[in-house]
Design an enzyme around this catalytic site. Structure first.
Site, mmCIF file in Angstrom:
data_model
loop_
_atom_site.group_PDB
_atom_site.id
_atom_site.type_symbol
_atom_site.label_atom_id
_atom_site.label_comp_id
_atom_site.label_asym_id
_atom_site.label_seq_id
_atom_site.Cartn_x
_atom_site.Cartn_y
_atom_site.Cartn_z
ATOM 1 N N ARG A 76 1.913 13.948 13.460
ATOM 2 C CA ARG A 76 2.548 13.928 11.984
ATOM 3 C C ARG A 76 2.340 15.329 11.508
ATOM 4 O O ARG A 76 1.722 15.269 10.430
ATOM 5 C CB ARG A 76 1.656 12.723 11.421
ATOM 6 C CG ARG A 76 1.564 11.599 12.246
ATOM 7 C CD ARG A 76 1.533 10.522 11.356
ATOM 8 N NE ARG A 76 0.306 10.430 10.698
ATOM 9 C CZ ARG A 76 0.150 9.335 9.920
ATOM 10 N NH1 ARG A 76 1.040 8.092 9.726
ATOM 11 N NH2 ARG A 76 -1.187 8.776 9.408
ATOM 12 N N ARG A 135 -8.389 0.148 4.717
ATOM 13 C CA ARG A 135 -7.641 1.088 4.220
ATOM 14 C C ARG A 135 -6.322 0.274 3.914
ATOM 15 O O ARG A 135 -5.407 0.972 3.071
ATOM 16 C CB ARG A 135 -7.449 2.219 5.052
ATOM 17 C CG ARG A 135 -8.547 3.283 5.075
ATOM 18 C CD ARG A 135 -7.981 4.580 5.801
ATOM 19 N NE ARG A 135 -6.645 4.920 5.627
ATOM 20 C CZ ARG A 135 -5.854 5.360 6.283
ATOM 21 N NH1 ARG A 135 -6.072 5.475 7.772
ATOM 22 N NH2 ARG A 135 -4.738 5.675 5.807
ATOM 23 N N CYS A 193 -5.219 8.455 9.769
ATOM 24 C CA CYS A 193 -5.375 7.855 11.170
ATOM 25 C C CYS A 193 -5.089 8.941 12.237
ATOM 26 O O CYS A 193 -3.967 9.550 12.262
ATOM 27 C CB CYS A 193 -4.596 6.455 11.500
ATOM 28 S SG CYS A 193 -5.117 5.143 10.139
ATOM 29 N N LYS A 212 0.952 -1.078 -0.110
ATOM 30 C CA LYS A 212 0.033 -0.138 -0.115
ATOM 31 C C LYS A 212 1.011 1.213 0.076
ATOM 32 O O LYS A 212 0.741 1.970 -0.904
ATOM 33 C CB LYS A 212 -0.888 -0.058 1.317
ATOM 34 C CG LYS A 212 -1.750 1.334 1.217
ATOM 35 C CD LYS A 212 -2.619 1.375 2.705
ATOM 36 C CE LYS A 212 -1.817 1.982 3.892
ATOM 37 N NZ LYS A 212 -1.996 3.299 4.036
ATOM 38 N N ASN A 213 1.768 1.269 0.924
ATOM 39 C CA ASN A 213 2.562 2.688 1.242
ATOM 40 C C ASN A 213 3.633 2.820 -0.012
ATOM 41 O O ASN A 213 3.806 3.975 -0.590
ATOM 42 C CB ASN A 213 3.556 2.615 2.247
ATOM 43 C CG ASN A 213 2.520 2.510 3.391
ATOM 44 O OD1 ASN A 213 1.570 3.144 3.730
ATOM 45 N ND2 ASN A 213 2.974 1.973 4.600
ATOM 46 N N ASP A 237 4.105 0.185 12.377
ATOM 47 C CA ASP A 237 2.921 -0.350 11.676
ATOM 48 C C ASP A 237 2.645 -1.647 12.063
ATOM 49 O O ASP A 237 1.678 -2.040 11.778
ATOM 50 C CB ASP A 237 3.110 -0.271 10.059
ATOM 51 C CG ASP A 237 2.635 1.237 9.528
ATOM 52 O OD1 ASP A 237 2.226 1.969 10.590
ATOM 53 O OD2 ASP A 237 2.775 1.465 8.370
#
Length: 498
Positions: A183, A470, A178, A84-85, A375
């Site tokens: 961040r 997600r 999230c 995904k990233n 993660d």
């Protein structure tokens, strides 16, 4: 100056970002009619499980629930989807390129669909079929992507770098995602200023413009913290800047290396990816290229932990073992057996721990790659509740990433959180996880509740499933195929047969 186009309109005509059937989870190069089988074994998933349910994207509705009845004993082979990233940054990077880029093995997730929608909202032409997406950004006619889409997740903000670099300006809403910490985007802002951009925050949007009225210029910038998103955004920006850029204290994650590889294939000149310094010689233009998204190391790590938590044996591929050496070392120390069957296939077994010695607890401190990934911190915490002894989990990346602990307590876990550290008290004869009703509050924390539900006695009901969707492609279907008792409960008016 760019001409205006209608915002939010997909110029490609034949693509809709929510058209789930365009993607499946086999890697490029395999027969699209037949599921990817790894090393010549039986098909990994029955064909009907390879296609996501045809419900026009509504399975991300907020009323969704997962019902898990445990304890589960998992077995079999699970296919690992594309990262995904990695996909998010590479999709954003197509904005740097003239012509068409072909991106393969993109996972079908709400985040990747949102990124495609963001590109469409600016006028990119997009076609997708099977596991491939074709993107041509020559028709981009606005430097302000759809704000609503940007606010859905943090990855949407990546587009600010390529937009300013290629078109001289960008107007991008502050990102969402999230709720696991501040961040802030200050690293992005200060980095773009170092490359000759004037950056201001007005009305919840970041306005960036090349100070010289033409484009960015090479510069030097040291990141205060090796942020992956800031590293990737500034790398994309520097590729088209006039002159040489030196970025130091950058992220070394595999996703950064994958993005650098794609950009170099497009004609960029990036040296040092995977180290803490990047030297980037700017080019006046880049051309589209082809890219195969690497397997998702976080999904692979999650299934490794699922095997350990349920005292099961799972085979998984494709994986890149070197991306997960930190987790592999911890699981081996705990007493799991990990075997590499081929260059991209791992077997994780914790079966002997169920009959003989229990798994041993261990301490974890998250850190930038090659450290322990933040993660998979929440999922690891679940494993530690099933191990012997007391373990500590220290979170050093995101200050609010302990929200799952209070939900795990409802399932009978014994965890004491103090600031960014949690003490996890392992299993004893009187305790164990028990089913309950819990709420997923973010992506990885939500996934930790799924893993806990697999190990818990009785039924666990998880709401807030849209967070989990997600980041995990076909999660409930993959778990079912491994033998878990998992059902997706739809809001009544959205129900459809699987």
């Amino acid at each position: 100056m760019l001409g205006a186009t209608s915002k939010g309109k997909a110029v490609g005509g034949n693509f809709h970002p929510m058209a789930a059937s365009f993607w499946c989870n086999q890697p490029i190069g395999s027969d699209p009619e037949r599921p990817f089988t790894g090393s010549g074994r039986e098909p990994l998933l029955p064909p009907h499980l390879l296609q996501p349910p045809q419900n026009n994207g509504h399975h991300h509705h907020h009323n969704n629930k997962l019902i898990i009845t445990g304890p589960s004993r998992l077995s079999g082979h699970v296919p690992i989807s594309g990262s995904k990233n990695s996909a998010l940054s590479i999709l954003a990077a197509t904005l740097c390129c003239s012509g068409t880029s072909k991106i393969s093995n993109v996972p079908n997730l709400s985040d990747t669909r949102t990124m495609v929608s963001i590109l469409s909202s600016m006028g990119a032409e997009i076609e997708a079929s099977d596991s491939e997406i074709l993107i041509n950004t020559d028709g981009v006619g606005t430097v302000e992507p759809d704000s609503e889409e940007i606010r859905k997740f943090r990855g949407g903000f990546f587009v600010i770098g390529p937009l300013v670099a290629r078109f001289g300006e960008a107007v991008v809403a502050l990102p969402g995602g999230c709720d696991i910490g501040a961040r802030p985007v200050d690293l992005y802002v200060r980095g773009l200023r170092a490359l000759g951009a004037v950056v201001e925050l007005r009305d919840g949007k970041v306005h960036a413009k090349a100070a010289n009225g033409r484009g960015l210029v090479g510069g030097r910038f040291q990141l205060q913290f090796p942020s992956v998103g800031a590293t990737e955004t500034l790398m994309m920006a520097a590729c088209l800047a006039d002159g040489v850029t030196l970025l130091s204290n950058v992220a070394k994650e595999p996703e950064v290396v994958g993005l650098a590889q794609f950009l170099n294939d497009c004609g960029a000149c990036i040296e040092g990816a995977g180290s803490d310094k990047l030297v980037i010689k700017g080019k006046s233009w880049l051309h589209g290229s082809r890219c195969i998204i690497a397997p998702d190391r976080i999904e692979a790590g999650t299934f490794m932990l699922a095997a350990a938590i349920t005292r099961s044996c799972i085979l998984m591929s494709p994986v890149i073992p070197s991306h997960m050496s930190c987790l592999v070392d911890k699981l081996k120390a705990a007493g799991c057996k990990i075997r590499q069957w081929s260059h991209d296939t791992l077997e994780v077994s914790a079966i002997s721990a169920d009959v003989g010695e229990s798994l041993k607890g261990f301490d974890v401190k998250t850190g930038p790659f090659p450290g322990f990934p933040t993660d998979i911190q929440p999922q690891t915490m679940v494993l530690l509740t099933t191990c012997n002894g007391t373990s500590s989990v220290e979170e050093s990346i995101f200050e609010n990433r302990m929200g799952h602990a209070s939900e795990l307590l409802k399932l009978g876990a014994r965890i004491k959180v103090c600031g960014s550290t949690a003490l996890v008290y392992g299993k004893d004869k009187r305790s164990g996880l028990c089913g309950s009703c819990v709420v997923a509050k973010d992506l990885r924390g939500g996934m930790s509740l799924v893993l806990a539900g697999l190990a818990a006695e009785g039924t666990t009901e998880i709401s807030g499933v849209q967070h989990i969707d997600r980041g995990y492609h076909n999660l409930d279907l993959k778990l079912k195929f491994l033998g878990a008792d998992v059902k997706r409960l739809m809001a009544p008016h959205l129900a459809f047969p699987l």
